[in-house]
Enzyme design. Structure first.
Site, mmCIF file in Angstrom:
data_model
loop_
_atom_site.group_PDB
_atom_site.id
_atom_site.type_symbol
_atom_site.label_atom_id
_atom_site.label_comp_id
_atom_site.label_asym_id
_atom_site.label_seq_id
_atom_site.Cartn_x
_atom_site.Cartn_y
_atom_site.Cartn_z
ATOM 1 N N HIS A 1 0.842 -1.218 0.000
ATOM 2 C CA HIS A 1 0.000 0.000 0.000
ATOM 3 C C HIS A 1 0.861 1.246 0.000
ATOM 4 O O HIS A 1 0.947 1.926 1.017
ATOM 5 C CB HIS A 1 -0.901 -0.006 1.227
ATOM 6 C CG HIS A 1 -2.066 0.932 1.129
ATOM 7 N ND1 HIS A 1 -2.007 2.261 1.507
ATOM 8 C CD2 HIS A 1 -3.332 0.734 0.697
ATOM 9 C CE1 HIS A 1 -3.185 2.831 1.336
ATOM 10 N NE2 HIS A 1 -4.010 1.923 0.850
ATOM 11 N N PHE A 2 1.449 1.644 -0.876
ATOM 12 C CA PHE A 2 1.700 1.127 -2.213
ATOM 13 C C PHE A 2 3.211 1.079 -2.361
ATOM 14 O O PHE A 2 3.878 2.028 -1.942
ATOM 15 C CB PHE A 2 1.092 2.046 -3.265
ATOM 16 C CG PHE A 2 -0.398 2.224 -3.091
ATOM 17 C CD1 PHE A 2 -1.269 1.252 -3.552
ATOM 18 C CD2 PHE A 2 -0.916 3.332 -2.448
ATOM 19 C CE1 PHE A 2 -2.645 1.413 -3.406
ATOM 20 C CE2 PHE A 2 -2.289 3.489 -2.292
ATOM 21 C CZ PHE A 2 -3.157 2.532 -2.762
#
Length: 153
Positions: free
Chosen positions: A57-58
């Site tokens: 994420h991410f």
């Protein structure tokens, strides 16, 4: 909003762990910098790139998930509930009951220090209502209304 006291009450991680059932990687309040029973609590979360959620994420642009900001608020309300209403009986817990009016204003990234401020509004039949605000460097990144309930398990 909140009126802060001049005599600060704090909690370290040991006291937080004695009140909340959460543990790494889901314990999201590292320290309480101030609180007043029945009024408010200010908690701190140091956001580190080494936390497991950042692997997905991410990977190219790590952003602390908004749902975890809300969870940090919920944990802060639990701590304030303990300090306001006392420890639940052996077969009881404070449960996160609901969230309303959640708004996300800015992303939170590794290296940020998330300040979570919760304010007690009222309690009725074992359900307590709180306002929550999360800030980074004094800027609001998230706000919401939260409810927690004291219930048997």
């Amino acid at each position: 909003m909140m009126t802060l006291t001049t005599d600060k009450k704090t909690m370290n991680i040991t006291e937080i762990q004695s009140l909340l059932p959460h543990r790494y990687p889901f314990l999201l309040i590292d320290r309480v910098t101030d609180y007043e029973e029945g009024k408010y609590l200010i908690g701190l979360k140091n956001v580190s790139v080494n936390e497991p959620q950042f692997t997905g994420h991410f990977p190219q642009l790590p952003v602390f998930p908004g749902v975890l900001i809300l969870e940090a608020m919920a944990q802060a309300t639990g701590l304030l509930a303990f300090k306001t209403f006392g420890a639940p009986k052996e077969n009881e817990l404070y449960y996160f009951a609901s969230i309303d009016e959640a708004k996300f204003r800015k992303p939170v990234t590794p290296g940020d220090q998330l300040m979570v401020e919760v304010e007690f509004l009222k309690e009725r039949r074992g359900i307590a209502l709180f306002n929550g605000v999360a800030k980074v460097d004094g800027d609001v990144v998230c706000s919401a209304q939260l409810k927690c309930a004291r219930r048997e398990f």
